[in-house]
Design an enzyme around this catalytic site. Structure first.
Site, short mmCIF file in Angstrom:
data_model
loop_
_atom_site.label_atom_id
_atom_site.label_comp_id
_atom_site.label_asym_id
_atom_site.label_seq_id
_atom_site.Cartn_x
_atom_site.Cartn_y
_atom_site.Cartn_z
N THR A 100 0.83 -1.20 0.00
CA THR A 100 0.00 0.00 0.00
C THR A 100 0.87 1.26 0.00
O THR A 100 0.41 2.32 -0.41
CB THR A 100 -0.89 0.04 1.26
OG1 THR A 100 -0.05 -0.22 2.39
CG2 THR A 100 -1.99 -1.00 1.20
N ASP B 69 9.61 1.03 5.34
CA ASP B 69 10.63 0.52 6.25
C ASP B 69 11.44 1.65 6.88
O ASP B 69 11.74 1.63 8.09
CB ASP B 69 11.60 -0.41 5.49
CG ASP B 69 10.88 -1.52 4.78
OD1 ASP B 69 9.68 -1.73 5.07
OD2 ASP B 69 11.50 -2.18 3.92
#
Ligand code: ADP
Ligand code: MG
Length: 364
Positions: free
Chosen positions: A18, A156
């Protein structure tokens, strides 16, 4: 005097594929991290060693070393960080770097972002570059793109930089904001390796990105974040992204409201969507999810990009060890001897590791 910086790995509880469509995800930094220690230079450039991978990496400090040509290959992250900093106008001084990490590499726990973030926080701090957390996340993303050629999103790096101990993060990848939400003390998070390592390079990652970019263009929206479930009903890839965004928001609402019974089913729905609509699961990932559920997890799903690596399980915290022991035994009976399986707790954000006050000087 050498200085050390750290950056955590992460596990994504829900919301995969996403981030590059301006969507939502719900990751948690983990209590495993990469550390980069910077010492005085022994040569004219940047030299690096890793405690986990043999070999010496040498790159020019002026950013002219092309990452793709660097050997051993992990050194491409060093060349990528130096090149990314240089391109951003940040001067990198010659130095010797030592890398060591407790994030298992190639498992979907983002050892690569832990490395990239640790490198850029070290290099920018040393240069006194005034970057905020979003600027650092972008620089680490640029590092990883230069190192691998994979057009990865910001999930991340944002997680490593915005982590709050004891909390998960609701990331909005459009506004680039991270809302910390406490992880209830009764809940635990476990990670189980599927038995097959993953790599994004050469995988269908870039292909999936292209597919959903085309879907957004067809619909005339800036990103699938703006599409409705109706609009994407007949397109499985886009349908995953739109439905996954809704699941992330529902998961965050349930966490805030203390409705922990809703969390597991949302994770399972996410896994099914990644498997069936987005087609990024593998039989090994499906097996690990099934074993976690069979042995008492509240929910489980593949985590990260898929194509192998780890699955994440949500457990009653006091059952975590029992679930892990049972899943490990079950994996051994199907030939996965000594699989990676462990509990994780929400970790701290990337930062310099301050030397312990009053620590004894090294002997000798
Ligand atoms: P993941 O991010 O899921 O762990 P990736 O394939 O994206 O998997 O990143 C793994 C790569 O990151 C390794 O191949 C290596 O290049 C680099 N890396 C990770 N940990 C270390 C380490 N301790 N030392 C050197 N390089 C590392
Ligand atoms: Mg990675």
């Amino acid at each position: 005097m050498p200085r050390t910086w750290r950056a955590p790995g992460r596990v994504n509880l829900i919301g995969d594929h996403t981030d590059y469509q301006d969507g939502y995800c719900l990751p948690m930094a983990i209590d495993r991290e990469c550390r980069v220690t910077v010492a005085a230079p022994s040569g004219p450039g940047v030299r690096a060693r890793s405690a986990q991978i043999p070999g010496i990496v040498d790159v020019a400090a002026d950013g002219t070393t092309e990452p793709a040509g660097v050997e051993p290959p992990w050194g491409r992250f060093v060349a990528g960080a130096v090149a990314a900093c240089t391109a951003a106008g940040i001067r990198v001084a010659p130095s010797d770097l030592t890398v060591t990490s407790t994030v298992p590499a190639g498992s979907g726990l983002s050892s690569s972002a832990a490395l990239a973030v640790a490198l850029v926080v070290a290099l920018t701090d040393l240069a006194d570059a005034p970057l905020d957390r979003i600027g650092l996340a972008r620089l680490a993303q640029d590092t990883e793109v230069r190192a691998t050629g994979v057009p990865a999103g910001l999930l991340d790096q944002m997680t490593a930089l915005h982590a709050v101990p004891g909390h998960v993060l609701l990331l909005d990848c459009r506004s680039l904001t991270a809302e910390p939400i406490p992880l209830p003390r009764s809940l635990g998070v476990v990670v189980v390796h599927s038995g097959r390592s993953r790599t994004l390079v050469g995988s269908a990652y870039a292909e999936r990105r292209t597919e959903v970019e085309a879907a957004a263009a067809r619909l005339g929206v800036a990103a699938l974040r703006d599409a409705t479930e109706d609009q994407v009903r007949d397109d499985p890839r886009a349908r995953h992204v739109v439905a996954e965004n809704a699941r992330v928001l529902a998961f965050a609402d349930a966490l805030r409201a203390g409705h922990t019974g809703e969390l597991g089913p949302l994770m399972l729905a996410s896994h099914a969507s990644l498997r069936d609509d987005y087609a990024v699961s593998t039989p090994e990932l499906d097996r690990a999810v099934a074993l976690l559920m069979e042995h008492g997890a509240l929910g489980a799903r593949l985590t990260g990009a898929g194509f192998g690596g780890c699955v994440v399980g949500l457990v009653q915290r006091n059952h975590g060890d029992d679930v892990l022991a049972k899943v490990t035994r079950a994996l051994a009976t199907v030939g996965e001897v000594d699989p990676l399986a462990f509990a994780v707790r929400p970790g701290a954000p990337a930062a310099e590791v301050t030397p312990e006050v009053g620590a004894a000087p090294p002997a000798g």
